[in-house]
Design a protein around this motif. Structure first.
Motif, mmCIF file in Angstrom:
data_model
loop_
_atom_site.group_PDB
_atom_site.id
_atom_site.type_symbol
_atom_site.label_atom_id
_atom_site.label_comp_id
_atom_site.label_asym_id
_atom_site.label_seq_id
_atom_site.Cartn_x
_atom_site.Cartn_y
_atom_site.Cartn_z
ATOM 1 N N LYS A 48 0.839 -1.192 0.000
ATOM 2 C CA LYS A 48 0.000 0.000 0.000
ATOM 3 C C LYS A 48 0.878 1.247 0.000
ATOM 4 N N GLU A 49 0.537 2.186 -0.866
ATOM 5 C CA GLU A 49 1.256 3.452 -0.977
ATOM 6 C C GLU A 49 2.722 3.270 -1.391
ATOM 7 N N GLN A 50 3.009 2.227 -2.158
ATOM 8 C CA GLN A 50 4.360 2.036 -2.666
ATOM 9 C C GLN A 50 4.560 2.952 -3.868
ATOM 10 N N GLU A 51 5.758 3.436 -4.008
ATOM 11 C CA GLU A 51 6.086 4.368 -5.077
ATOM 12 C C GLU A 51 7.260 3.798 -5.865
ATOM 13 N N VAL A 52 7.202 3.947 -7.156
ATOM 14 C CA VAL A 52 8.283 3.513 -8.033
ATOM 15 C C VAL A 52 8.972 4.758 -8.581
ATOM 16 N N LYS A 53 10.293 4.765 -8.524
ATOM 17 C CA LYS A 53 11.063 5.866 -9.102
ATOM 18 C C LYS A 53 12.072 5.270 -10.061
ATOM 19 N N MET A 54 12.143 5.839 -11.264
ATOM 20 C CA MET A 54 13.149 5.436 -12.238
ATOM 21 C C MET A 54 14.058 6.640 -12.446
ATOM 22 N N VAL A 55 15.354 6.413 -12.325
ATOM 23 C CA VAL A 55 16.314 7.507 -12.365
ATOM 24 C C VAL A 55 17.420 7.172 -13.360
ATOM 25 N N ILE A 56 17.750 8.114 -14.222
ATOM 26 C CA ILE A 56 18.903 7.966 -15.114
ATOM 27 C C ILE A 56 20.110 8.563 -14.391
ATOM 28 N N VAL A 57 21.182 7.790 -14.290
ATOM 29 C CA VAL A 57 22.407 8.258 -13.642
ATOM 30 C C VAL A 57 23.492 8.325 -14.701
ATOM 31 N N ASN A 58 24.022 9.524 -14.921
ATOM 32 C CA ASN A 58 25.091 9.732 -15.898
ATOM 33 C C ASN A 58 26.429 9.846 -15.176
ATOM 34 N N PHE A 59 27.431 9.192 -15.726
ATOM 35 C CA PHE A 59 28.785 9.237 -15.178
ATOM 36 C C PHE A 59 29.716 9.825 -16.231
ATOM 37 N N ALA A 60 30.391 10.896 -15.896
ATOM 38 C CA ALA A 60 31.417 11.441 -16.777
ATOM 39 C C ALA A 60 32.589 10.457 -16.791
ATOM 40 N N PRO A 61 33.471 10.552 -17.786
ATOM 41 C CA PRO A 61 34.639 9.676 -17.791
ATOM 42 C C PRO A 61 35.391 9.744 -16.456
ATOM 43 N N ALA A 62 35.709 8.582 -15.909
ATOM 44 C CA ALA A 62 36.466 8.420 -14.650
ATOM 45 C C ALA A 62 35.764 9.010 -13.422
ATOM 46 N N GLU A 63 34.492 9.349 -13.520
ATOM 47 C CA GLU A 63 33.779 9.936 -12.384
ATOM 48 C C GLU A 63 33.543 8.906 -11.279
ATOM 49 N N ASN A 64 33.690 9.361 -10.039
ATOM 50 C CA ASN A 64 33.412 8.567 -8.845
ATOM 51 C C ASN A 64 32.243 9.198 -8.106
ATOM 52 N N LEU A 65 31.308 8.383 -7.649
ATOM 53 C CA LEU A 65 30.228 8.893 -6.812
ATOM 54 C C LEU A 65 30.645 8.808 -5.353
ATOM 55 N N ALA A 66 30.174 9.741 -4.563
ATOM 56 C CA ALA A 66 30.454 9.723 -3.120
ATOM 57 C C ALA A 66 29.743 8.538 -2.483
ATOM 58 N N ALA A 67 30.270 8.083 -1.353
ATOM 59 C CA ALA A 67 29.660 6.956 -0.629
ATOM 60 C C ALA A 67 28.216 7.302 -0.271
ATOM 61 N N HIS A 68 27.344 6.302 -0.436
ATOM 62 C CA HIS A 68 25.918 6.529 -0.178
ATOM 63 C C HIS A 68 25.214 5.195 0.072
ATOM 64 N N ARG A 69 23.952 5.300 0.474
ATOM 65 C CA ARG A 69 23.095 4.135 0.684
ATOM 66 C C ARG A 69 21.750 4.402 0.018
ATOM 67 N N HIS A 70 21.063 3.316 -0.325
ATOM 68 C CA HIS A 70 19.698 3.394 -0.824
ATOM 69 C C HIS A 70 18.826 2.693 0.219
ATOM 70 N N PRO A 71 17.960 3.424 0.919
ATOM 71 C CA PRO A 71 17.159 2.811 1.983
ATOM 72 C C PRO A 71 15.998 1.942 1.476
ATOM 73 N N ILE A 72 15.839 1.851 0.176
ATOM 74 C CA ILE A 72 14.772 1.032 -0.407
ATOM 75 C C ILE A 72 15.376 0.113 -1.469
ATOM 76 N N PRO A 73 14.674 -0.977 -1.833
ATOM 77 C CA PRO A 73 15.201 -1.897 -2.841
ATOM 78 C C PRO A 73 15.563 -1.167 -4.139
ATOM 79 N N THR A 74 16.684 -1.553 -4.719
ATOM 80 C CA THR A 74 17.211 -0.882 -5.902
ATOM 81 C C THR A 74 17.506 -1.898 -7.003
ATOM 82 N N PHE A 75 17.031 -1.578 -8.187
ATOM 83 C CA PHE A 75 17.347 -2.359 -9.369
ATOM 84 C C PHE A 75 18.111 -1.449 -10.313
ATOM 85 N N GLY A 76 19.102 -1.977 -10.996
ATOM 86 C CA GLY A 76 19.867 -1.167 -11.928
ATOM 87 C C GLY A 76 20.051 -1.881 -13.251
ATOM 88 N N TYR A 77 20.193 -1.094 -14.304
ATOM 89 C CA TYR A 77 20.472 -1.622 -15.638
ATOM 90 C C TYR A 77 21.438 -0.654 -16.304
#
Length: 140
Positions: A48-77
Motif C-alpha cells: 500500500k502506498e508504494q512508489e516507483v522511481k526510475m532515475v537515469i544516472v550519468n557518469f562522466a569519464p572516470a567519475e566517482n560517486l560519493a559513498a551513499h546508501r539506498h534505503p529502499i530496494p534498488t534495481f539497476g540496468y
C-alpha cells in the motif's frame, strides 16, 4: 509482510497468465521476444502506498560517486559504458546490458566509471514507501 508479498505476487501471476492468454494462438508482438534481464523477489511489509522511481544516472569519464546508501530496494540496468561498484565490501563490475539488484541500506563505498574517456549511464529503479528518499549520502 507475507500477506502483502503474496498479494503482489498473485497480481503478477494473474497479469502474466492474462497476457499469455491474450497472445496464445496469435502472431508474436515482436520478431524477437522480450528478454527478462532480472527477476528479484522483494520481501515487503506492505504494498500500500508504494512508489516507483526510475532515475537515469550519468557518469562522466572516470567519475566517482560519493559513498551513499539506498534505503529502499534498488534495481539497476547499465545502458552504456562500464561501472565498478563496491557494495557492502564486495567489488562488482558491470557493463552495458548488465542488470543488478541491491538490498536496502547496503553501503556503496564507491561507484565509478572505469573509462577515462567515455561516459557511462545506468537506469536505477527504486521501489519503496511513498515519499521515502531513495538516496542517502554516507556520513563521513
Amino acid at each position: 509482510m507475507k500477506k502483502a508479498t503474496i498479494t503482489f505476487l498473485t497480481y503478477c501471476v494473474i497479469f502474466t497468465l492474462n497476457a499469455k492468454a491474450q497472445h496464445s494462438g496469435h502472431a508474436p508482438v515482436a520478431g524477437t521476444p522480450p528478454r527478462v534481464i532480472l527477476k528479484q523477489l522483494i520481501p515487503s511489509s506492505g504494498l500500500k502506498e508504494q512508489e516507483v522511481k526510475m532515475v537515469i544516472v550519468n557518469f562522466a569519464p572516470a567519475e566517482n560517486l560519493a559513498a551513499h546508501r539506498h534505503p529502499i530496494p534498488t534495481f539497476g540496468y547499465v545502458l552504456e559504458g562500464e561501472l565498478e561498484s563496491t557494495f557492502d565490501g564486495k567489488v562488482y563490475h558491470y557493463k552495458a546490458g548488465d542488470a543488478f539488484y541491491e538490498r536496502p541500506n547496503g553501503l556503496h563505498a564507491r561507484t565509478r566509471n572505469t573509462s577515462k574517456d567515455k561516459p557511462a549511464k545506468l537506469i536505477a529503479f527504486f521501489v519503496g514507501n511513498k515519499g521515502k528518499a531513495f538516496l542517502v549520502p554516507e556520513k563521513k
